[in-house]
Design an enzyme around this catalytic site. Structure first.
Site, mmCIF file in Angstrom:
data_model
loop_
_atom_site.group_PDB
_atom_site.id
_atom_site.type_symbol
_atom_site.label_atom_id
_atom_site.label_comp_id
_atom_site.label_asym_id
_atom_site.label_seq_id
_atom_site.Cartn_x
_atom_site.Cartn_y
_atom_site.Cartn_z
ATOM 1 N N ASP A 123 -79.865 -21.498 -60.536
ATOM 2 C CA ASP A 123 -79.671 -22.944 -60.582
ATOM 3 C C ASP A 123 -79.818 -23.433 -62.008
ATOM 4 O OD1 ASP A 123 -79.433 -25.275 -58.484
ATOM 5 O OD2 ASP A 123 -80.718 -26.014 -60.088
ATOM 6 N N TYR A 152 -82.161 -34.694 -65.402
ATOM 7 C CA TYR A 152 -83.153 -34.333 -64.383
ATOM 8 C C TYR A 152 -84.555 -34.283 -64.980
ATOM 9 C CZ TYR A 152 -79.364 -33.165 -61.194
ATOM 10 O OH TYR A 152 -78.263 -33.242 -60.368
ATOM 11 N N ARG A 180 -74.645 -22.443 -48.545
ATOM 12 C CA ARG A 180 -74.941 -22.744 -47.139
ATOM 13 C C ARG A 180 -73.765 -22.721 -46.174
ATOM 14 N NH1 ARG A 180 -79.133 -27.641 -48.345
ATOM 15 N NH2 ARG A 180 -77.468 -28.053 -49.825
ATOM 16 N N ARG A 215 -81.632 -16.841 -46.325
ATOM 17 C CA ARG A 215 -82.471 -17.952 -46.765
ATOM 18 C C ARG A 215 -83.585 -18.205 -45.751
ATOM 19 N NH1 ARG A 215 -83.008 -23.541 -46.518
ATOM 20 N NH2 ARG A 215 -82.929 -24.677 -48.511
ATOM 21 N N ARG A 221 -70.138 -23.018 -56.299
ATOM 22 C CA ARG A 221 -71.073 -22.935 -55.155
ATOM 23 C C ARG A 221 -70.564 -22.002 -54.055
ATOM 24 N NH1 ARG A 221 -75.013 -27.221 -54.378
ATOM 25 N NH2 ARG A 221 -75.946 -27.468 -56.423
HETATM 26 O O1 CP3 Z 1 -71.831 -21.791 -57.919
HETATM 27 C C1 CP3 Z 1 -72.645 -20.987 -57.415
HETATM 28 O O2 CP3 Z 1 -72.484 -20.478 -56.291
HETATM 29 C C2 CP3 Z 1 -73.823 -20.506 -58.266
HETATM 30 C C3 CP3 Z 1 -75.103 -21.055 -58.000
HETATM 31 C C4 CP3 Z 1 -75.405 -22.512 -58.344
HETATM 32 C C5 CP3 Z 1 -76.326 -23.286 -57.609
HETATM 33 N N1 CP3 Z 1 -76.489 -24.482 -58.246
HETATM 34 C C6 CP3 Z 1 -77.005 -22.849 -56.397
HETATM 35 C C7 CP3 Z 1 -77.651 -23.853 -55.538
HETATM 36 C C8 CP3 Z 1 -74.973 -23.307 -59.413
HETATM 37 C C9 CP3 Z 1 -73.945 -22.985 -60.486
HETATM 38 C C10 CP3 Z 1 -75.685 -24.547 -59.337
HETATM 39 C C11 CP3 Z 1 -75.517 -25.631 -60.329
HETATM 40 C C12 CP3 Z 1 -76.247 -26.895 -60.166
HETATM 41 N N2 CP3 Z 1 -77.489 -27.112 -59.623
HETATM 42 C C13 CP3 Z 1 -75.784 -28.123 -60.666
HETATM 43 C C14 CP3 Z 1 -74.480 -28.318 -61.429
HETATM 44 C C15 CP3 Z 1 -73.292 -28.321 -60.550
HETATM 45 C C16 CP3 Z 1 -73.268 -29.442 -59.537
HETATM 46 O O3 CP3 Z 1 -73.327 -29.105 -58.353
HETATM 47 O O4 CP3 Z 1 -73.158 -30.599 -59.945
HETATM 48 C C17 CP3 Z 1 -76.741 -29.104 -60.351
HETATM 49 C C18 CP3 Z 1 -76.649 -30.595 -60.670
HETATM 50 C C19 CP3 Z 1 -77.836 -28.450 -59.712
HETATM 51 C C20 CP3 Z 1 -79.129 -29.044 -59.258
HETATM 52 C C21 CP3 Z 1 -79.305 -28.839 -57.810
HETATM 53 N N3 CP3 Z 1 -79.640 -27.620 -57.229
HETATM 54 C C22 CP3 Z 1 -79.092 -29.779 -56.768
HETATM 55 C C23 CP3 Z 1 -78.724 -31.236 -56.960
HETATM 56 C C24 CP3 Z 1 -79.275 -29.080 -55.555
HETATM 57 C C25 CP3 Z 1 -79.059 -29.611 -54.146
HETATM 58 C C26 CP3 Z 1 -80.301 -29.954 -53.462
HETATM 59 C C27 CP3 Z 1 -80.137 -29.850 -51.965
HETATM 60 O O5 CP3 Z 1 -81.142 -30.014 -51.304
HETATM 61 O O6 CP3 Z 1 -79.014 -29.581 -51.496
HETATM 62 C C28 CP3 Z 1 -79.622 -27.748 -55.858
HETATM 63 C C29 CP3 Z 1 -79.940 -26.648 -54.895
HETATM 64 C C30 CP3 Z 1 -78.960 -25.534 -54.840
HETATM 65 N N4 CP3 Z 1 -78.511 -24.863 -55.941
HETATM 66 C C31 CP3 Z 1 -78.387 -24.948 -53.672
HETATM 67 C C32 CP3 Z 1 -77.588 -23.878 -54.107
HETATM 68 C C33 CP3 Z 1 -76.803 -22.892 -53.250
HETATM 69 C C34 CP3 Z 1 -78.670 -25.364 -52.227
HETATM 70 C C35 CP3 Z 1 -79.798 -24.469 -51.829
HETATM 71 C C36 CP3 Z 1 -80.139 -24.437 -50.378
HETATM 72 O O7 CP3 Z 1 -80.608 -25.456 -49.872
HETATM 73 O O8 CP3 Z 1 -79.999 -23.367 -49.801
#
Ligand code: CP3
Length: 341
Positions: free
Chosen positions: A73, A147, A27, A36, A23
């Site tokens: 994602d 999911y 943010r 964003r 990640r």
């Molecule tokens: O690592 C990186 O920087 C690459 C990008 C990446 C994202 N998500 C961007 C993202 C990767 C590799 C993921 C993987 C991901 N996404 C997983 C597996 C890893 C983990 O964290 O367990 C899972 C379970 C997800 C599903 C997901 N996507 C969730 C649970 C969320 C959070 C929801 C929230 O409101 O915070 C996301 C959103 C997400 N994916 C964000 C990012 C940067 C936050 C986006 C934002 O609000 O700007």
């Protein structure tokens, strides 16, 4: 010359240790929050190839990490299989219809929606120097299925676990559909320019031993074998979070080239019990990075020392938190860059 991250993933014990953070684009970076806000939301960013490439590169420009991970994602695969995806502010992902009975074949798949993501890879790779490794990724079939079945993040992944017992044939069919879409997706990421891929299995830890064999190890082993067959030069990092004592079996039975370990694992135990020579990635507690101070540098050094005798990629045990101060990341980088075996 390939960079130190790719060298390490191919099994060489290289110092200084390569470092990237799960990640790392997100943010905690003001430049991410700014873009964003302009684009409206996370999914708008992920499907806008130019914006997504810019975000992929932000942490590289700021910190000089050894790997750039594609900004996307794991939940784009359910979208490509035909589920609607959106994010509820402050809550998390939603997918509809929820596949409580596993009936994915009623959905209409739309693989073309992934095309902008391959363009993100091309644009990102073109702007990186040769020393920085471009990483692709996908969720593992099990974690993505949790999911798809629940339609959201779920406590203990109960809906998917329940379906797997109530109707194993339907659940196996869903797992295979995800597996096949994921294989195609990763091959296309590789052909667009990624040099290694990571399989995120964030919820591997919720399964009993028999279920772990069937829904984590077996699908991952099939996926890794097919990837190795189709694109033999590309290392696969498995990250089965929460696997605990099942980690050595995961590595032996899936055939992954490198393994990510989470922060609950004692690095001295991992160094001793994981198969010899397998590169290990991890495993600093993201909350220690958030807290900073002398404990951060001591914690990082303990991990570096523990893995001194095998290839090691420095990383966190899970994604970086959004409130992490930039100065703590800088301090961690200095510690990792200065360390020698
Ligand atoms: O690592 C990186 O920087 C690459 C990008 C990446 C994202 N998500 C961007 C993202 C990767 C590799 C993921 C993987 C991901 N996404 C997983 C597996 C890893 C983990 O964290 O367990 C899972 C379970 C997800 C599903 C997901 N996507 C969730 C649970 C969320 C959070 C929801 C929230 O409101 O915070 C996301 C959103 C997400 N994916 C964000 C990012 C940067 C936050 C986006 C934002 O609000 O700007």
């Amino acid at each position: 010359m390939p960079g130190i991250l790719l060298e390490t993933l191919k099994g060489r014990n290289v110092t200084p240790r390569p470092i990237w953070l799960m990640r790392q684009a997100g943010r905690y970076l003001p430049e991410y929050r700014e873009l964003r806000a302009q684009k409206g939301g996370f999914l708008e960013l992920a499907y806008d190839s130019e914006a997504a490439a810019e975000i992929t590169l932000q942490p590289i420009r700021r910190f000089g990490f050894d790997g750039a991970i594609l900004f996307s994602d794991i939940l784009v695969i359910p979208q490509a299989l035909g589920q609607d995806l959106w994010f509820e502010a402050g809550e998390g992902p939603r997918l509809a219809p929820a596949l409580v009975d596993g009936a994915w074949s009623a959905l209409e798949s739309v693989p073309k929606i992934l095309d902008p993501i391959f363009e993100t890879v091309r644009l990102s790779r073109a702007q990186l120097d040769n020393e920085t490794t471009m990483l692709g990724f996908a969720g593992s079939p099990w974690t993505v299925a949790t999911y798809m079945v629940a339609g959201e993040g779920s406590k203990d992944q109960a809906p998917a676990r329940e379906l797997s017992y109530r109707d194993p044939a339907a659940f196996a069919s869903l797992i295979e559909a995800i597996e096949s879409a994921t294989l195609d997706y990763l091959v296309k990421q590789i052909d667009a320019g990624v040099e290694a891929v990571q399989l995120f299995d964030s919820w591997a830890g919720s399964l009993s031993p028999d279920s772990y064999e069937r829904w984590v190890i077996a699908p991952t082993a099939r996926l890794v074998a097919k990837l190795h067959d189709l694109r033999p030069d590309v290392p696969v990092i498995g990250f089965p979070k929460g696997s605990g004592e099942k980690l050595p079996a995961y590595v032996r039975e899936t055939g992954v080239d490198a393994v990510g370990v989470d922060e609950t694992i004692d690095p001295i135990w991992a160094a001793k019990n994981l198969p010899a020579g397998i590169p290990v990635q991890g495993n600093l507690d993201p909350l220690l990075l958030l807290s900073g101070g002398d404990a951060l540098n001591k914690g990082a050094e303990k991990i570096l020392e523990a893995f001194a005798d095998r290839p090691h990629v420095f990383n966190l045990g899970h994604g970086i938190g959004q409130h992490t101060p930039i100065s703590h990341v800088e301090s961690l980088l200095a510690t990792v860059r200065a360390w020698r075996a």
